[in-house]
Design a protein around this motif. Sequence first.
Motif, short mmCIF file in Angstrom:
data_model
loop_
_atom_site.label_atom_id
_atom_site.label_comp_id
_atom_site.label_asym_id
_atom_site.label_seq_id
_atom_site.Cartn_x
_atom_site.Cartn_y
_atom_site.Cartn_z
N UNK A 80 0.84 -1.20 0.00
CA UNK A 80 0.00 0.00 0.00
C UNK A 80 0.87 1.25 0.00
N UNK A 81 0.25 2.40 0.00
CA UNK A 81 0.96 3.67 0.15
C UNK A 81 0.46 4.34 1.42
N UNK A 82 1.38 5.03 2.09
CA UNK A 82 1.03 5.79 3.29
C UNK A 82 1.74 7.14 3.20
N UNK A 83 1.63 8.00 4.20
CA UNK A 83 2.25 9.32 4.09
C UNK A 83 3.74 9.29 3.74
N UNK A 84 4.47 8.32 4.27
CA UNK A 84 5.91 8.27 3.97
C UNK A 84 6.18 7.99 2.49
N UNK A 85 5.49 7.02 1.92
CA UNK A 85 5.74 6.70 0.50
C UNK A 85 5.18 7.77 -0.42
N UNK A 86 4.06 8.38 -0.04
CA UNK A 86 3.47 9.43 -0.87
C UNK A 86 4.35 10.68 -0.86
N UNK A 87 4.91 11.00 0.29
CA UNK A 87 5.78 12.17 0.38
C UNK A 87 6.95 12.07 -0.58
N UNK A 88 7.49 10.86 -0.74
CA UNK A 88 8.61 10.67 -1.64
C UNK A 88 8.26 10.97 -3.09
N UNK A 89 7.00 10.80 -3.44
CA UNK A 89 6.55 11.10 -4.80
C UNK A 89 6.12 12.55 -4.94
N UNK A 90 5.43 13.04 -3.91
CA UNK A 90 4.90 14.40 -3.97
C UNK A 90 6.01 15.44 -4.10
N UNK A 91 7.19 15.09 -3.62
CA UNK A 91 8.31 16.01 -3.74
C UNK A 91 8.66 16.34 -5.18
N UNK A 92 8.38 15.41 -6.09
CA UNK A 92 8.67 15.65 -7.51
C UNK A 92 7.76 16.70 -8.10
N UNK A 93 6.57 16.87 -7.55
CA UNK A 93 5.58 17.80 -8.12
C UNK A 93 6.16 19.21 -8.20
N UNK A 94 6.69 19.69 -7.09
CA UNK A 94 7.27 21.03 -7.09
C UNK A 94 8.61 21.06 -7.80
N UNK A 95 9.40 20.01 -7.60
CA UNK A 95 10.72 19.96 -8.21
C UNK A 95 10.64 20.05 -9.73
N UNK A 96 9.67 19.34 -10.32
CA UNK A 96 9.54 19.30 -11.78
C UNK A 96 8.59 20.38 -12.32
N UNK A 97 7.95 21.11 -11.42
CA UNK A 97 7.04 22.16 -11.85
C UNK A 97 5.72 21.66 -12.38
N UNK A 98 5.25 20.51 -11.85
CA UNK A 98 3.97 19.95 -12.29
C UNK A 98 2.82 20.84 -11.82
N UNK A 99 1.66 20.63 -12.44
CA UNK A 99 0.47 21.41 -12.09
C UNK A 99 -0.04 21.06 -10.70
N UNK A 100 0.12 19.79 -10.31
CA UNK A 100 -0.37 19.44 -8.99
C UNK A 100 -0.39 17.95 -8.75
N UNK A 101 -1.25 17.54 -7.84
CA UNK A 101 -1.33 16.16 -7.38
C UNK A 101 -2.78 15.81 -7.12
N UNK A 102 -3.09 14.53 -7.09
CA UNK A 102 -4.45 14.08 -6.80
C UNK A 102 -4.43 12.63 -6.38
N UNK A 103 -5.59 12.07 -6.13
CA UNK A 103 -5.63 10.69 -5.64
C UNK A 103 -6.84 9.93 -6.15
N UNK A 104 -6.71 8.62 -6.18
CA UNK A 104 -7.83 7.71 -6.31
C UNK A 104 -7.93 6.96 -4.98
#
Length: 360
Positions: free
Chosen positions: A309-333
């Motif tokens: 599964x994913x939890x805050x620790x694993x999600x944080x590792x991915x969410x960091x790329x959003x700002x680093x790469x200049x993505x529009x944002x993030x979301x979830x299913x």
Amino acid sequence: MLRFVVFWASIFAICGANVCPCQSQQLCQPVSEERDDEVFVFDVGGKTWKSYNWSLVTTVAAFGKYDAELMCYAHSKGARVVLKGDIPLSDIVNQDNRTAWITEKVNLAKSQFMDGINLDIEQEVEEGSPQYYALTALVNETTEAFHREIPGSQVSFDVAWSPKCIDKRCYDYVAIAQSCDLLFVMSYDEQSQIMGDCIAMANAPLNQTLSGYYEYMELKVDPRKIVMGVPWYGYDYPCLNLSQGGVCSIAKVPFRGAPCSDAAGRQKPYSWIMKQVSSSSSGRLWDEEQLAPYFNYKDQKGQMHQVWYDDPESICGKAGLVKLAGFRGIGMWNGNILDYSSNPVARQQTVMMWNALLGC
């Protein structure tokens, strides 16, 4: 058939279905303000949306039954509510069918005071086929129609975690990205095609997830159109064998050319996972290679299971790329599958999952 549907959708609007259900007429106006950071939430129905972190939410894709109360509330918070759009690709090779379908969706969005559409078309497409070109045309024409008829509206398109023909979805990703407003990258179900050993693995391993985004960027997709999708669910795999090293062998369930897949397991919501891990035989474990949590448990019949599964620790590792790469944002299913009860432990877990979207 589509022309018939469009006819009745038009009659529906003319006959007064567009009476504003909100307390204020202003809340029935389309949301057109763009925020710097998109938080895109899929909602599958019910009333759990009342407990969302609305200070973050910018778009809700309504995949459940239409809820006027949700629309009014989202608009009061400056958030869009968009339709779900799906259609068999064989139906849209014909131009007239495409136009009829788009007209129906625009009319429906208008009658429900919605702010756009999320195109969730996950069908197999062969590169260069009639469906390949029809899909690209559908996205382009849908975007043009919504922007024309509902100024400020948003058209998004859901894509696999990588553009490399995942699940045989060989789309013209570059043209689609140029046509629509957002690409929602579904960085989950990454074991839908297991070509190696049939073993349980992470739903969204960090390195594999990031490699998919690099592949989109190599195609020169505008990073400001990319929304990173993360899973708020995991997979429960019955183990045919659980080795001393903790490797869980799973049943061979083929999918779109692959001998094994995550279909050997069952999707489980984060709310279930948090309850199960606390009573599991292993407790929460962490895989240093996949950078994801998992645990083992034995069911009532004595069979061992492994849950990834994913939890805050694993999600944080991915969410960091959003700002680093200049993505529009993030979301979830999806937004509904956290535990929104008054239980203090569950409440804290839910807060942490929402906060993880902001990165570490």
